[in-house]
Design a protein around this motif. Structure first.
Motif: not given
Length: 230
Positions: A119-123, A177-178, A207-211
Motif C-alpha cells: 500500500g505504501g508503495t502504491a501511495v 526509497i528516496l 518497475y525497478m523503482g516500484i520494486y
C-alpha cells in the motif's frame, strides 16, 4: 494560415505520441506484476539455503544476472524480445523476493506488513505520477542527483554485503526509497515532455523503482514492527 495549421498538426501529433508512450508504459507495467506475483509465490516455497550459505557469492551472481538482463532489455527494447526479456526479469525478481517474504510470513503480523508495504508503495507511485503532471519546472537537476545517488547506493550495497551491518542496511533501504521515488518522478516527467519515447525502457525504470520501494519499505517495517513470531 498554412503555417499555423501545420504547427497545430505537429503539436497534436506530438501530444498523441506522448500519450501513446505513457499508455503503453502503464499497460506493460501492469503486465509485469503478473510474473512478479507468480515468481514471488514460487519463491515463498523455495529453499534459499545456497544463498544463506554463501551470501557474498550469491549476491555477486545475483547482481551480475540482474544487470546482464538490464543490458539485454535495453539492447532489444525496440522489439518483442525486449518485452519478453522484461517479463522474464520481473519473474526472476519476484522469485528473489522469496527470502524476504519468508521472513515476513514467519511473523504473526507478517501479512499485514506485506500489505502495508504494498500500500505504501502504491501511495508513493501515485503521488509521483500526480506530481509529474502538476510540476511545470524542468527536472533536469534530478538526473545529476540520481547519478550520484545511484553510485553511492551501489557502493553501500556492495560494502554491506561484506560488513552485514543492520543499521547500514536500514539506511540503504531509506536511501533506495528516496532515490526510487525521484527516479519514478523523473521518468514519468520525461515521458510527458517527450524525452522518453520507448515504453519498454520507461517500464523497466518504473518497475525497478516500484520494486525497490516495496522491498525497502518491507525491510524497514520488519525491522521496526516485526517482532512477534508464530
Amino acid at each position: 494560415m498554412d503555417k499555423y495549421l501545420n504547427t497545430s498538426y505537429q503539436t497534436s501529433a506530438l501530444s498523441a505520441s506522448r500519450n501513446k508512450v505513457l499508455r503503453n508504459t502503464y499497460l506493460l507495467l501492469a503486465l509485469t506484476m503478473i510474473p512478479t506475483i507468480v515468481g514471488a509465490l514460487m519463491g515463498i516455497n523455495m529453499s534459499f539455503g545456497f544463498m544463506r550459505a554463501s551470501p557474498i557469492v550469491s549476491s555477486v551472481v545475483m547482481l551480475a544476472a540482474i544487470y546482464g538482463m538490464f543490458f539485454l532489455i535495453e539492447k532489444n527494447r525496440d522489439s518483442g524480445l525486449g518485452v519478453a526479456l522484461l517479463l522474464a526479469l520481473t519473474f526472476m525478481l519476484g522469485v528473489l523476493l522469496g527470502p524476504l517474504l519468508q521472513v515476513a510470513l514467519s511473523l504473526r503480523n507478517g501479512g499485514q506488513l506485506i500489505t502495508l508495504a504494498a500500500g505504501g508503495t502504491a501511495v508513493v507511485f501515485f503521488a509521483m505520477a500526480t506530481l509529474s503532471t502538476v510540476i511545470k519546472r524542468d527536472l533536469g537537476f534530478l538526473n545529476k542527483f540520481m547519478v550520484v545517488g545511484g553510485i553511492v547506493l551501489m557502493v553501500a550495497v556492495v560494502a554491506n554485503i561484506f560488513m552485514q551491518i543492520p543499521a547500514l542496511q536500514l539506511t540503504i533501504c531509506a536511501g533506495f526509497i528516496l532515490f526510487s521515488s525521484a527516479m519514478i518522478l523523473f521518468q514519468l516527467k520525461q515521458i510527458i515532455e517527450g524525452g522518453e519515447t520507448n515504453y519498454v525502457s520507461a517500464t523497466l525504470t518504473l518497475y525497478m523503482g516500484i520494486y525497490n520501494i516495496f522491498s525497502s519499505l518491507l525491510q524497514i517495517l520488519l525491522a521496526v514492527s516485526g517482532q512477534s513470531r508464530d
